[in-house]
Design an enzyme around this catalytic site. Sequence first.
Site, PDB file in Angstrom:
ATOM      1  N   ASN A 161       0.995  -1.337  -0.120  1.00 24.44           N
ATOM      2  CA  ASN A 161       0.103   0.051  -0.029  1.00 24.44           C
ATOM      3  C   ASN A 161       0.924   1.230   0.085  1.00 24.44           C
ATOM      4  OD1 ASN A 161      -2.821   1.149   0.211  1.00 24.44           O
ATOM      5  ND2 ASN A 161      -1.776   2.075   2.097  1.00 24.44           N
ATOM      6  N   GLU A 162       0.734   2.171  -1.004  1.00 23.01           N
ATOM      7  CA  GLU A 162       1.435   3.356  -0.975  1.00 23.01           C
ATOM      8  C   GLU A 162       2.822   3.385  -0.533  1.00 23.01           C
ATOM      9  OE1 GLU A 162      -0.521   6.657   1.093  1.00 23.01           O
ATOM     10  OE2 GLU A 162      -1.981   6.774  -0.343  1.00 23.01           O
ATOM     11  N   GLU A 319      -7.637   5.696  -4.172  1.00 26.27           N
ATOM     12  CA  GLU A 319      -8.095   6.426  -3.047  1.00 26.27           C
ATOM     13  C   GLU A 319      -8.403   7.723  -3.123  1.00 26.27           C
ATOM     14  OE1 GLU A 319      -5.840   6.144   0.378  1.00 26.27           O
ATOM     15  OE2 GLU A 319      -5.121   4.205   0.011  1.00 26.27           O
TER      16      GLU A 319
HETATM   17  C1  GAL Z   1      -3.333   7.074   2.548  1.00 28.40           C
HETATM   18  C2  GAL Z   1      -3.439   5.486   3.040  1.00 28.40           C
HETATM   19  C3  GAL Z   1      -4.830   5.072   3.505  1.00 28.40           C
HETATM   20  C4  GAL Z   1      -5.246   6.020   4.493  1.00 28.40           C
HETATM   21  C5  GAL Z   1      -5.411   7.424   3.617  1.00 28.40           C
HETATM   22  C6  GAL Z   1      -6.026   8.412   4.583  1.00 28.40           C
HETATM   23  O1  GAL Z   1      -2.198   7.495   2.556  1.00 28.40           O
HETATM   24  O2  GAL Z   1      -3.145   4.717   1.803  1.00 28.40           O
HETATM   25  O3  GAL Z   1      -4.496   3.745   4.322  1.00 28.40           O
HETATM   26  O4  GAL Z   1      -4.113   6.440   5.586  1.00 28.40           O
HETATM   27  O5  GAL Z   1      -4.069   7.830   3.310  1.00 28.40           O
HETATM   28  O6  GAL Z   1      -6.074   9.756   3.958  1.00 28.40           O
END
Ligand code: GAL
Length: 690
Positions: A161-162, A319
């Site tokens: 993830n990221e 996201e």
């Molecule tokens: C991203 C991450 C997510 C959540 C989100 C919150 O960086 O992948 O898991 O933390 O930000 O904005």
Amino acid sequence: MTPASERRWLRTPSDDRPARFAYGADYNPEQWPREVWKEDVRLMREAGVTVVSVAIFSWARLQPAEDRWDFGWLDEVLDLLHSNGIAVDLATATASPPPWLTTLHPEILPVTRTGETLSQGARQHWRPTSPVFREYALRLVEAMASRYADHPALVAWHISNELGCHNIYDYSDDAARAFRDWLRTRYGTLDELNRAWATSFWSQYYGEWEQIQPPRLAASHANPTQQLDFKRFSSDALKDYLRAERDVLRRITPDVPVTTNFMVMGETKGMNYPDWADEIDFVSNDHYTHPGPQRLDELSFSAALTHSIAHGNPWFLMEHSTSAVNWQTVNVAKTPGELARDSLLHVAHGADAVCFFQWRQSAAGAEKYHSAMVPHAGADSEVFRGVAALGRTLHELTPVTGSVRQPARAALVYDWDSWWAVERDSQPTSLLRYRQEALDWYSAFLALGVRVDVVTTAADLTGYDFVAAPVLHVVPKDLAGRLDAYVRGGGHLVTTYYSGVVDENDHVHLGGYPGALRELLGIRIEEFGPLLEDAEVRLDNGLTGTLWTDRIDLTDPEVTVLARYGTGDQAGRPALTRRVLADGGSASYVSTRLGTQLSGVLATLLDGAGVVSELPAGARGRVEATVRTDGSHAYWFLVNRTDESVAFDAVDGEALTGPAPDARGGLVLPAREVAVLRVEAGATPFGRDA
Ligand code: GAL
């Protein structure tokens, strides 16, 4: 193995389903009791959700101890989703190592530049180069892939993830070893490295590879080329890790496309994504906005850059947020309309999937105040109603899926090496922010209503009539040659202060700035003139410059001065120059920071290049127009950027979503709304009004 071209895009579980937008979120059912799962899928169906990303932070639940596995709950979740027609983008679950692993192997924990070891207890506390971490993580990937290879809900793999969000720079001994290996590959010999790093400076000559270290906290400025190489290495080290997970997945599930969520947004600069994009089957991006006057511009800029990182293929918005986040100084809720407008602006720039972090807002944990599709208030809420409405809108936009963003006539060049180089220590100014510079130019294009692509230095520029390359600091010989050929071929280039100054090893191109671009621009600069924080200079065209000035001499008779300095140390000298070549191309130079005043200068330069806005005059700056095309149709996304309605007098086209043209061809686009008009490919909806 399925050919890469077919693995590019996420498919729905049954392949013969009609095309549609993927819509959904990160789904973390392990945070909730089973009763909630049933309610979740019911609401997902109500909202039109088609896909969710599952198991992103589930390692500790899936493998509660080194020799214990528990997949039962995830089996149940996947079955439940599948039986409700919801597809799964399944994470490899390696993002956050469990406490048993860091207790058993504390040597996987990252080390900061100042030598502190980061602790467990948050997430992503692992070294990208740790062989021990990799062994455990790949074992988990193998277990996930083997178990779910044939699960009918599985449509894509979501690696980690990221990658690099919190652990891009690790200065541990593992990193030191891997850095040396990387340098051996890059330079071959120590002589070459010593030359590239200019180690005759400050007695830094290396006699053995083992003497080399990452740029850890030192007594003064670390070697600048070492710093630049460490940035390149750190991006490559994570890319290598990405490949390792991907290879396991491809071996076990050769037909399932693989992605990982990039963070093309804000100041996230550690990962050179254009260089990662070919490692995965389709590009995914995460994006969060920051409040302020350029909030929407930055979203659009990031989406346009993601589009070019994805080589123009449809990409996946993995996201973004329905409303507030939890990690800014003040976490502002979105105003009505922003939820849909933000999403559709990504779609306008080529996203074929719209997903949020996350499905259900957490009741506990660090992100409990981060918005979600189902907020704390429950489904009886503005947010959930907005989420369901967006599901319907995306359904209306089904014909758009698979179409691609139509290239613009203008391009803005974005370069990771320059970004990394100009923001290190020991520069003429430490106030320069590379992304802000590029964003200001992008904002100027938006203000003029001129579509622009955001491309990297690797892009073929020849198709563009106009190219802006602000602060293009690192210019290797071949890039200088390509820019020169572009202008000689009739292209129009504009660049700015601190461009063309160094080569790929951060060695200055001697003989006067802007070094590699000096002859092309027809100017010579003996000394930079950076300005103190609050200082300003007036130009004779009424504009005010900040941050930087240059002491410019003209060296070519083809150069004209567009504006001169009226005040400051350079008073009387050229501030903005333009060299028009005999064969029609031009090379312009902007030597001071104009920020929000750039649009006037840009208008002049675009005019010289014959590039005009496609929007009617009254909509320019207030509406962003972006075009997607499938070859037979063009889909015009008209995004109202303002809090007031915008009226068009004469608009053609069939409205797929948003307001439609009335009987007389007028269209009113309410505040913060988006209209999508379908016209014939190559046509514009403003044929009668532009
Ligand atoms: C991203 C991450 C997510 C959540 C989100 C919150 O960086 O992948 O898991 O933390 O930000 O904005």
